[in-house]
Write an enzyme that holds these catalytic residues in place. Structure first.
Site, PDB file in Angstrom:
ATOM      1  N   ASP A   1       0.842  -1.069  -0.099  1.00  0.00           N
ATOM      2  CA  ASP A   1       0.051  -0.110   0.072  1.00  0.00           C
ATOM      3  C   ASP A   1       0.891   1.177   0.006  1.00  0.00           C
ATOM      4  O   ASP A   1       1.896   1.280   0.338  1.00  0.00           O
ATOM      5  CB  ASP A   1      -0.782   0.041   1.271  1.00  0.00           C
ATOM      6  CG  ASP A   1      -1.969  -1.147   1.141  1.00  0.00           C
ATOM      7  OD1 ASP A   1      -2.355  -1.485   0.114  1.00  0.00           O
ATOM      8  OD2 ASP A   1      -2.295  -1.527   2.310  1.00  0.00           O
TER       9      ASP A   1
ATOM     10  N   ARG B   1      -3.873  -4.863   7.743  1.00  0.00           N
ATOM     11  CA  ARG B   1      -4.824  -4.103   7.971  1.00  0.00           C
ATOM     12  C   ARG B   1      -5.993  -4.595   8.690  1.00  0.00           C
ATOM     13  O   ARG B   1      -6.605  -4.253   9.633  1.00  0.00           O
ATOM     14  CB  ARG B   1      -5.234  -3.296   6.717  1.00  0.00           C
ATOM     15  CG  ARG B   1      -4.632  -2.042   6.467  1.00  0.00           C
ATOM     16  CD  ARG B   1      -4.988  -1.599   5.114  1.00  0.00           C
ATOM     17  NE  ARG B   1      -4.955  -2.360   4.067  1.00  0.00           N
ATOM     18  CZ  ARG B   1      -5.513  -2.028   3.002  1.00  0.00           C
ATOM     19  NH1 ARG B   1      -6.245  -1.100   2.549  1.00  0.00           N
ATOM     20  NH2 ARG B   1      -5.449  -2.994   1.945  1.00  0.00           N
TER      21      ARG B   1
ATOM     22  N   TYR C   1       6.352  -8.596   8.526  1.00  0.00           N
ATOM     23  CA  TYR C   1       5.976  -7.190   8.767  1.00  0.00           C
ATOM     24  C   TYR C   1       6.228  -6.545  10.124  1.00  0.00           C
ATOM     25  O   TYR C   1       5.897  -7.174  11.352  1.00  0.00           O
ATOM     26  CB  TYR C   1       4.460  -6.944   8.537  1.00  0.00           C
ATOM     27  CG  TYR C   1       4.180  -7.099   7.235  1.00  0.00           C
ATOM     28  CD1 TYR C   1       4.066  -6.272   6.128  1.00  0.00           C
ATOM     29  CD2 TYR C   1       3.723  -8.537   6.671  1.00  0.00           C
ATOM     30  CE1 TYR C   1       3.640  -6.574   4.773  1.00  0.00           C
ATOM     31  CE2 TYR C   1       3.343  -8.783   5.523  1.00  0.00           C
ATOM     32  CZ  TYR C   1       3.221  -7.892   4.610  1.00  0.00           C
ATOM     33  OH  TYR C   1       2.947  -7.861   3.188  1.00  0.00           O
TER      34      TYR C   1
ATOM     35  N   ASP D   1      -6.838   1.572   7.899  1.00  0.00           N
ATOM     36  CA  ASP D   1      -5.646   2.424   8.262  1.00  0.00           C
ATOM     37  C   ASP D   1      -5.750   3.919   8.504  1.00  0.00           C
ATOM     38  O   ASP D   1      -6.926   4.196   8.242  1.00  0.00           O
ATOM     39  CB  ASP D   1      -4.785   1.768   7.020  1.00  0.00           C
ATOM     40  CG  ASP D   1      -4.970   2.597   5.796  1.00  0.00           C
ATOM     41  OD1 ASP D   1      -5.688   3.367   5.797  1.00  0.00           O
ATOM     42  OD2 ASP D   1      -4.643   1.908   4.677  1.00  0.00           O
TER      43      ASP D   1
END
Length: 297
Positions: free
Chosen positions: A47, A185, A75, A89
């Site tokens: 993203d 997310r 992550y 988000d």
């Protein structure tokens, strides 16, 4: 290999440390200009708000991306509890808020534990999943209501690194190892829902894709001055078992012919000619070895 070692006809991999505020498509466009070739593709979209590892293939190596073991990813992220947004988000609008005074670190840990292992996850509505031919995020931005189906994903590690509280929210720093198709997310959204206060993602950095991590990633600025890349032969040799063919075998491999009497390990093997040129990926089929992809003509 770096700098002048690369030509527009070279085949290889570039590992980019994507900056925030840039789409993966924009990164690919930038690499096209730096490499001087149109044949550029990437594995695993990030993203715009996210940073970190983006694996980019150049020329024939774009075809290699689909064969590399890139399913497992890592992550680092920050989840903000106390507010829900339209996009799950920080880029979305706040939909609802809830007081967080009663949410303890123990409660957060207990909830996080429920999202480890194989779980059923509904992707974020603003994901790139196609719904009747259009991306889900395109439909959402057009004002449509999107309902996505749950899918099985694996979260092999979900560690809490830090918990920071304020009057209106709680920020939770986490580190996650997961399978491809897992939406961080959605983990943030679902953690907030589980705790009854809502949640969304405020920061996301991908630290690893398969065997490629931040230690081999380069910023776009550094690539502009020193185009660091990994030759396709090097990547293939590091990723798959290697077989060095003789001249006759290499001639057959170049045209994708099966090889009889050749015992290869299960899975794919990288085939090289006597000069060290990477030719193809082969795998065993009973008494013969057959190609899964040929990279020379």
């Amino acid at each position: 290999m770096t700098g002048t070692d690369f030509t527009s006809s070279s085949d290889g991999i570039v590992v980019v440390d994507k900056p925030a505020g840039m789409t993966s498509h924009t990164v690919v466009a930038r690499i096209r200009r730096l490499a001087g070739t149109r044949k550029v593709g990437h594995a695993g979209t990030l993203d715009p708000m996210a940073t970190g590892v983006l694996v980019v293939g150049l020329n024939r190596a774009t075809r290699l991306l689909g064969h590399l073991q890139l399913a497992d990813k890592s992550y680092d992220a920050t989840i903000r509890l106390g507010a829900t947004t339209t996009t799950d988000d920080a880029e979305g609008s706040v939909v609802s808020t809830a007081p967080v005074e009663g949410v303890t670190a123990e409660a957060i840990e207990a909830s996080v534990a429920g999202f480890r292992g194989e779980i059923s996850q509904v992707p974020s509505k603003v994901s790139a999943i196609k719904v009747d031919g259009r991306r889900a995020y395109e439909r959402v931005r057009a004002g449509e209501e999107v309902a996505l189906k749950a899918r099985a994903v694996t979260v092999s590690r979900y560690d809490i690194l830090d918990v920071r509280s304020s009057a209106d929210w709680i920020d939770v720093d986490v580190s996650v190892d997961c399978s491809s198709g897992t939406y961080i997310r959605a983990l943030a959204r679902d953690l907030g829902a589980e705790l009854g206060v809502g949640g969304h993602l405020t920061a996301l950095r991908r630290t690893r894709v398969g065997a490629f991590d931040l230690s081999v990633a380069h910023s776009l600025e550094s690539l502009a001055s020193d185009f660091a890349w990994l030759p396709i032969a090097e990547v293939a040799a590091d990723t798959f078992p290697r077989y060095d063919a003789d001249a006759d075998q290499a001639a057959a491999i170049r045209t994708g012919r099966p090889l009889s009497g050749l015992k290869l390990a299960a899975g794919q093997t990288a085939m090289f000619d006597p000069t060290g040129t990477f030719l193809a990926l082969y795998e065993p089929h009973g008494p013969v070895a057959k190609p899964t992809a040929v990279f020379v003509s």
